[in-house]
Structures are given as C-alpha cells and as structure tokens.
Design a protein around this motif. Structure first.
Motif, PDB file in Angstrom:
ATOM      1  N   ILE A  96      -0.214  80.028 -39.344  1.00 11.34           N
ATOM      2  CA  ILE A  96       0.671  78.896 -39.612  1.00 11.34           C
ATOM      3  C   ILE A  96       0.312  78.285 -40.960  1.00 11.34           C
ATOM      4  O   ILE A  96      -0.794  78.456 -41.470  1.00 11.34           O
ATOM      5  N   ASP A  97       1.261  77.545 -41.526  1.00  9.69           N
ATOM      6  CA  ASP A  97       1.033  76.891 -42.808  1.00  9.69           C
ATOM      7  C   ASP A  97       0.217  75.619 -42.629  1.00  9.69           C
ATOM      8  O   ASP A  97       0.338  74.922 -41.616  1.00  9.69           O
ATOM      9  N   VAL A  98      -0.581  75.298 -43.646  1.00 12.32           N
ATOM     10  CA  VAL A  98      -1.387  74.083 -43.667  1.00 12.32           C
ATOM     11  C   VAL A  98      -0.611  73.005 -44.413  1.00 12.32           C
ATOM     12  O   VAL A  98      -0.057  73.246 -45.492  1.00 12.32           O
ATOM     13  N   GLY A 120      -8.466  70.225 -36.494  1.00  8.02           N
ATOM     14  CA  GLY A 120      -7.577  69.083 -36.713  1.00  8.02           C
ATOM     15  C   GLY A 120      -6.812  69.169 -38.025  1.00  8.02           C
ATOM     16  O   GLY A 120      -6.631  68.167 -38.711  1.00  8.02           O
ATOM     17  N   VAL A 121      -6.350  70.372 -38.362  1.00  8.29           N
ATOM     18  CA  VAL A 121      -5.605  70.597 -39.602  1.00  8.29           C
ATOM     19  C   VAL A 121      -4.109  70.377 -39.332  1.00  8.29           C
ATOM     20  O   VAL A 121      -3.556  70.927 -38.380  1.00  8.29           O
ATOM     21  N   PHE A 122      -3.464  69.591 -40.184  1.00  6.73           N
ATOM     22  CA  PHE A 122      -2.027  69.360 -40.020  1.00  6.73           C
ATOM     23  C   PHE A 122      -1.238  70.631 -40.285  1.00  6.73           C
ATOM     24  O   PHE A 122      -1.553  71.405 -41.184  1.00  6.73           O
ATOM     25  N   HIS A 123      -0.193  70.834 -39.456  1.00  5.22           N
ATOM     26  CA  HIS A 123       0.671  72.002 -39.565  1.00  5.22           C
ATOM     27  C   HIS A 123       2.059  71.643 -39.030  1.00  5.22           C
ATOM     28  O   HIS A 123       2.216  70.664 -38.306  1.00  5.22           O
ATOM     29  N   PRO A 124       3.085  72.436 -39.401  1.00  8.41           N
ATOM     30  CA  PRO A 124       4.446  72.110 -38.969  1.00  8.41           C
ATOM     31  C   PRO A 124       4.799  72.724 -37.617  1.00  8.41           C
ATOM     32  O   PRO A 124       4.313  73.798 -37.250  1.00  8.41           O
ATOM     33  N   SER A 125       5.667  72.027 -36.894  1.00 10.90           N
ATOM     34  CA  SER A 125       6.189  72.525 -35.626  1.00 10.90           C
ATOM     35  C   SER A 125       7.653  72.114 -35.525  1.00 10.90           C
ATOM     36  O   SER A 125       8.144  71.323 -36.332  1.00 10.90           O
ATOM     37  N   ILE A 126       8.332  72.667 -34.535  1.00  7.70           N
ATOM     38  CA  ILE A 126       9.727  72.272 -34.287  1.00  7.70           C
ATOM     39  C   ILE A 126       9.836  71.688 -32.884  1.00  7.70           C
ATOM     40  O   ILE A 126       9.083  72.048 -31.966  1.00  7.70           O
ATOM     41  N   HIS A 127      10.747  70.742 -32.752  1.00  4.60           N
ATOM     42  CA  HIS A 127      11.178  70.205 -31.465  1.00  4.60           C
ATOM     43  C   HIS A 127      12.693  70.316 -31.447  1.00  4.60           C
ATOM     44  O   HIS A 127      13.349  69.920 -32.413  1.00  4.60           O
ATOM     45  N   ILE A 167       5.766  76.680 -36.246  1.00  7.35           N
ATOM     46  CA  ILE A 167       6.493  77.386 -37.295  1.00  7.35           C
ATOM     47  C   ILE A 167       5.529  78.383 -37.908  1.00  7.35           C
ATOM     48  O   ILE A 167       4.437  78.015 -38.348  1.00  7.35           O
ATOM     49  N   GLY A 168       5.912  79.653 -37.899  1.00  8.51           N
ATOM     50  CA  GLY A 168       5.050  80.683 -38.473  1.00  8.51           C
ATOM     51  C   GLY A 168       4.860  80.495 -39.967  1.00  8.51           C
ATOM     52  O   GLY A 168       5.718  79.912 -40.648  1.00  8.51           O
ATOM     53  N   ALA A 169       3.756  80.967 -40.496  1.00  9.67           N
ATOM     54  CA  ALA A 169       3.476  80.855 -41.928  1.00  9.67           C
ATOM     55  C   ALA A 169       4.634  81.451 -42.724  1.00  9.67           C
ATOM     56  O   ALA A 169       5.075  82.566 -42.468  1.00  9.67           O
ATOM     57  N   GLY A 170       5.183  80.666 -43.643  1.00 11.93           N
ATOM     58  CA  GLY A 170       6.275  81.114 -44.490  1.00 11.93           C
ATOM     59  C   GLY A 170       7.643  81.132 -43.829  1.00 11.93           C
ATOM     60  O   GLY A 170       8.639  81.467 -44.463  1.00 11.93           O
ATOM     61  N   HIS A 217       6.381  67.259 -36.486  1.00 13.96           N
ATOM     62  CA  HIS A 217       7.460  67.808 -35.670  1.00 13.96           C
ATOM     63  C   HIS A 217       8.791  67.714 -36.428  1.00 13.96           C
ATOM     64  O   HIS A 217       9.297  66.612 -36.638  1.00 13.96           O
ATOM     65  N   HIS A 218       9.341  68.849 -36.822  1.00 15.31           N
ATOM     66  CA  HIS A 218      10.697  68.893 -37.374  1.00 15.31           C
ATOM     67  C   HIS A 218      11.615  68.859 -36.160  1.00 15.31           C
ATOM     68  O   HIS A 218      11.638  69.808 -35.369  1.00 15.31           O
ATOM     69  N   THR A 219      12.345  67.762 -36.005  1.00 11.65           N
ATOM     70  CA  THR A 219      13.028  67.470 -34.745  1.00 11.65           C
ATOM     71  C   THR A 219      14.542  67.606 -34.883  1.00 11.65           C
ATOM     72  O   THR A 219      15.151  67.036 -35.788  1.00 11.65           O
ATOM     73  N   PHE A 220      15.108  68.369 -33.943  1.00 12.66           N
ATOM     74  CA  PHE A 220      16.538  68.679 -33.942  1.00 12.66           C
ATOM     75  C   PHE A 220      17.171  68.264 -32.622  1.00 12.66           C
ATOM     76  O   PHE A 220      16.515  68.266 -31.584  1.00 12.66           O
ATOM     77  N   LEU A 221      18.482  68.014 -32.669  1.00 11.98           N
ATOM     78  CA  LEU A 221      19.303  67.867 -31.476  1.00 11.98           C
ATOM     79  C   LEU A 221      20.229  69.066 -31.408  1.00 11.98           C
ATOM     80  O   LEU A 221      20.624  69.617 -32.435  1.00 11.98           O
ATOM     81  N   CYS A 222      20.593  69.444 -30.183  1.00 12.55           N
ATOM     82  CA  CYS A 222      21.513  70.566 -29.972  1.00 12.55           C
ATOM     83  C   CYS A 222      22.220  70.339 -28.644  1.00 12.55           C
ATOM     84  O   CYS A 222      21.567  70.074 -27.633  1.00 12.55           O
ATOM     85  N   GLU A 223      23.537  70.430 -28.651  1.00 13.46           N
ATOM     86  CA  GLU A 223      24.287  70.261 -27.412  1.00 13.46           C
ATOM     87  C   GLU A 223      24.110  71.502 -26.531  1.00 13.46           C
ATOM     88  O   GLU A 223      24.252  72.635 -26.999  1.00 13.46           O
ATOM     89  N   LEU A 224      23.787  71.279 -25.266  1.00 17.33           N
ATOM     90  CA  LEU A 224      23.678  72.350 -24.276  1.00 17.33           C
ATOM     91  C   LEU A 224      25.064  72.554 -23.669  1.00 17.33           C
ATOM     92  O   LEU A 224      25.592  71.657 -23.012  1.00 17.33           O
ATOM     93  N   LYS A 225      25.624  73.740 -23.901  1.00 18.24           N
ATOM     94  CA  LYS A 225      26.995  74.012 -23.477  1.00 18.24           C
ATOM     95  C   LYS A 225      27.075  75.029 -22.350  1.00 18.24           C
ATOM     96  O   LYS A 225      28.165  75.469 -21.998  1.00 18.24           O
TER      97      LYS A 225
END
Length: 182
Positions: free
Chosen positions: A5-7, A28-35, A69-72, A118-126
């Motif tokens: 993962i990216d630092v 305790g290294v900061f890294h990106p994730s998605i929600h 989120i995988g590196a790159g 946390h890169h945070t998204f909304l998505c409608e469940l259809k």
C-alpha cells in the motif's frame, strides 16, 4: 491478506513510498483506504458485519464496503474492485459519489495502530439484498437498516458498541449526505 500500500503523511499526502499493510499497521503509518456506503431509495443503508477473523474490529457492524487501496491503484478503481470482491456487486465509476476523505486513527492493541485516510463514497443499492454474495474471509453478514434506526443505535451507549467506533462527526456526515440523495 497482506498487500503493498502507499504511504501517506499525516495530512493525507502521498509520499511516493510504499509499505506492506501489516507493517503499516504495526508502525502506525498513514495509508489510504476506501469506504463505500450503499443505500436504498427508501432510506435504508447496507451494513456489513466484519468477519470474526479480521485483525481490526472483528464481528462489528461497519460501512457497506471498506478496503485498502493497493499501491499505485486509482481510488475509484479500488472502490469498484472492493465492492465486487466483498459483496459481489458490479458497479461503475458513474455509480459512485465521493463525499470526502476522512482521517482515522485507532489503537487496537500495542502492535496494531491503524492510521488511514478513508476516501468515502455513496452508491445507490439497486438490487435486492439476497442477490449479494459475501466474501467469507471479509464479511460475516449483511443487513439493511433504516437511517433512523442506525442513528438511534449509534447514539445509544449500549447499541453503539456493536458498530466500528468511528467518530460521530464521520457517521453524521455520511448519514446527512445520504439523506440529501433521497
């Protein structure tokens, strides 16, 4: 599963360095994730119960889909991949609405300090809940809960213990953003 993962620095900026996820959590290294928060047009939110073998918050109820989120890897592509992997739902970038990036840090035990943005998204469940396919290594259960019930449970000293302990400002931001989409 361990992965590269990216630092990030403490402000969420990419440093150009990568690290294994296990090492980032140990140090305790900061890294990106998605929600990705999935919601229905009738005001229900899809929540997932984390698998009991997870090293962070095992067995607690959480955001619909979350992942590293995988590196790159592109943030949006990561969100699409994680939704497919964890709940078997195919979405595209046009289905996602990004509502922000949120800093999170939680000391699970002396050898696990999770520091993420946390890169945070909304998505409608259809699609119906029954059509979703849980990734057993990540997800123990899926459930739809009304926004009102979730708000009440998060405010309750007893019921809130079954949810991942994000800051209430984070939960309120997400819930208000969903309400605006209904």
């Amino acid at each position: 599963m361990d992965e590269l993962i990216d630092v990030l620095d403490a402000e969420g900026n990419y440093t150009g360095k990568s690290i294994m996820k296990s090492e980032a959590h140990r140090k305790g290294v900061f890294h990106p994730s998605i929600h990705v928060w999935l919601y229905t047009k009738n005001g229900e939110i899809l929540i997932q119960q984390r698998a009991t073998n997870k090293d962070t918050h095992p067995g607690l109820w959480d955001v619909s889909v979350a992942g590293h989120i995988g590196a790159g890897e592109d943030v949006t592509e990561s969100a699409i991949r994680e939704v497919q992997e964890e709940i078997g739902l195919e979405i595209s970038s046009k289905d996602l609405l990004k509502i922000g990036v949120f800093k999170y840090s939680h000391q699970h035990h002396k050898d696990l300090l999770d520091c993420e943005f946390h890169h945070t998204f909304l998505c409608e469940l259809k699609v119906p809940l029954a059509t979703l396919e849980m990734q057993e290594s990540e997800v123990a259960d899926l459930s739809l809960i009304s926004i009102d019930k979730l708000e009440k449970e998060l405010e309750s000293k007893i019921h809130s213990k079954k949810y991942v302990p994000y800051d209430m400002d984070y939960y309120n931001t997400v819930l208000n953003a969903i309400k605006q989409r209904l």
